[in-house]
Design a protein around this motif. Sequence first.
Motif, short mmCIF file in Angstrom:
data_model
loop_
_atom_site.label_atom_id
_atom_site.label_comp_id
_atom_site.label_asym_id
_atom_site.label_seq_id
_atom_site.Cartn_x
_atom_site.Cartn_y
_atom_site.Cartn_z
N UNK A 14 13.97 4.13 -1.28
CA UNK A 14 13.67 3.68 -2.64
C UNK A 14 12.74 4.66 -3.33
N UNK A 15 11.75 5.18 -2.60
CA UNK A 15 10.83 6.16 -3.18
C UNK A 15 11.57 7.42 -3.61
N UNK A 16 12.57 7.82 -2.85
CA UNK A 16 13.34 9.03 -3.19
C UNK A 16 14.12 8.82 -4.49
N UNK A 17 14.79 7.69 -4.61
CA UNK A 17 15.63 7.44 -5.78
C UNK A 17 14.87 6.84 -6.97
N UNK A 18 13.85 6.04 -6.69
CA UNK A 18 13.09 5.35 -7.74
C UNK A 18 11.59 5.46 -7.43
N UNK A 19 10.98 6.62 -7.66
CA UNK A 19 9.60 6.85 -7.23
C UNK A 19 8.55 5.93 -7.83
N UNK A 20 8.84 5.28 -8.93
CA UNK A 20 7.83 4.39 -9.54
C UNK A 20 7.83 2.98 -8.95
N UNK A 22 7.19 -0.09 -6.55
CA UNK A 22 6.14 -0.43 -5.59
C UNK A 22 6.47 -1.68 -4.77
N UNK A 23 7.52 -2.41 -5.15
CA UNK A 23 7.92 -3.61 -4.41
C UNK A 23 9.42 -3.59 -4.20
N UNK A 24 9.83 -3.83 -2.98
CA UNK A 24 11.25 -3.86 -2.61
C UNK A 24 11.57 -5.26 -2.08
N UNK A 25 12.62 -5.86 -2.58
CA UNK A 25 13.11 -7.13 -2.05
C UNK A 25 14.46 -6.88 -1.42
N UNK A 26 14.58 -7.14 -0.15
CA UNK A 26 15.84 -6.98 0.58
C UNK A 26 16.33 -8.37 0.97
N UNK A 27 17.33 -8.85 0.24
CA UNK A 27 17.88 -10.18 0.49
C UNK A 27 19.14 -10.02 1.33
N UNK A 28 18.99 -10.18 2.63
CA UNK A 28 20.11 -10.06 3.53
C UNK A 28 20.77 -11.39 3.80
N UNK A 36 5.94 -3.84 0.21
CA UNK A 36 5.09 -3.11 -0.75
C UNK A 36 5.00 -1.67 -0.28
N UNK A 37 5.15 -0.75 -1.23
CA UNK A 37 5.10 0.68 -0.89
C UNK A 37 4.11 1.40 -1.82
N UNK A 38 3.63 2.54 -1.35
CA UNK A 38 2.76 3.35 -2.19
C UNK A 38 3.58 4.45 -2.86
N UNK A 39 2.92 5.31 -3.60
CA UNK A 39 3.61 6.37 -4.33
C UNK A 39 4.24 7.44 -3.48
N UNK A 40 3.94 7.44 -2.19
CA UNK A 40 4.51 8.42 -1.27
C UNK A 40 5.64 7.84 -0.42
N UNK A 41 6.01 6.59 -0.68
CA UNK A 41 7.09 5.97 0.08
C UNK A 41 6.64 5.41 1.41
N UNK A 42 5.34 5.16 1.55
CA UNK A 42 4.82 4.56 2.78
C UNK A 42 4.68 3.05 2.59
N UNK A 43 4.97 2.30 3.64
CA UNK A 43 4.85 0.85 3.61
C UNK A 43 3.36 0.49 3.63
N UNK A 44 2.93 -0.30 2.65
CA UNK A 44 1.54 -0.77 2.64
C UNK A 44 1.44 -2.21 3.13
N UNK A 45 2.52 -2.97 3.02
CA UNK A 45 2.55 -4.34 3.50
C UNK A 45 3.98 -4.84 3.46
N UNK A 46 4.29 -5.84 4.27
CA UNK A 46 5.61 -6.47 4.19
C UNK A 46 5.55 -7.86 4.80
N UNK A 47 6.44 -8.70 4.34
CA UNK A 47 6.66 -10.01 4.94
C UNK A 47 8.15 -10.17 5.15
N UNK A 48 8.48 -10.97 6.14
CA UNK A 48 9.89 -11.10 6.50
C UNK A 48 10.17 -12.52 6.96
N UNK A 49 11.28 -13.07 6.52
CA UNK A 49 11.74 -14.37 6.97
C UNK A 49 12.93 -14.12 7.88
#
Length: 115
Positions: A14-20, A22-28, A36-49
Motif C-alpha cells: 500500500x505504501x508503494x502504490x498509495x504513500x499517503x 496510514x490505515x489499511x482495512x483488509x476484509x477477508x 496502521x502504517x507509517x510513511x515508510x510502509x512500516x506497521x505501527x499497529x494492527x488488530x485482527x479478527x
Amino acid sequence: MKNISEISCHARGVNFFFPSVRTILDMGGQDCKAISVDGEGRVTDFVMNDKCAGGTGRFLEMIADVLNVPLAEIGSTALQSKGAIPFNTICAVFARSEAVAYCAKAFPNPIFWQD
C-alpha cells in the motif's frame, strides 16, 4: 530464509502504490485486519479478527442477502442508516438469525425481505 508476514506485505504494498495512506482495512472471507502504517510502509499497529466470521466478508455477504441488498451496495446502504441496531453476538450465524428477526419485526410483510 527471512519470513515476512501478510500484514507487513500489505503495509509495504500500500505504501508503494498509495504513500499517503496510514490505515489499511483488509476484509477477508475468514478474517479481517485493520493495520496502521507509517510513511515508510512500516506497521505501527494492527488488530485482527480471526475467531469467528463476524465482521468478515462472508458475514457481509450473509447480511446483504438477508436484507436483499446487492453486496456492492451494502456500504452505501449502511451509510444511510439513521441509527445503530444492537446485535447481541459477534457470531455470524447468530447475527444472521438476529438480522432476520429484526427484518420480520420491522417489515412483517415478507415481500420486503427474504430469508
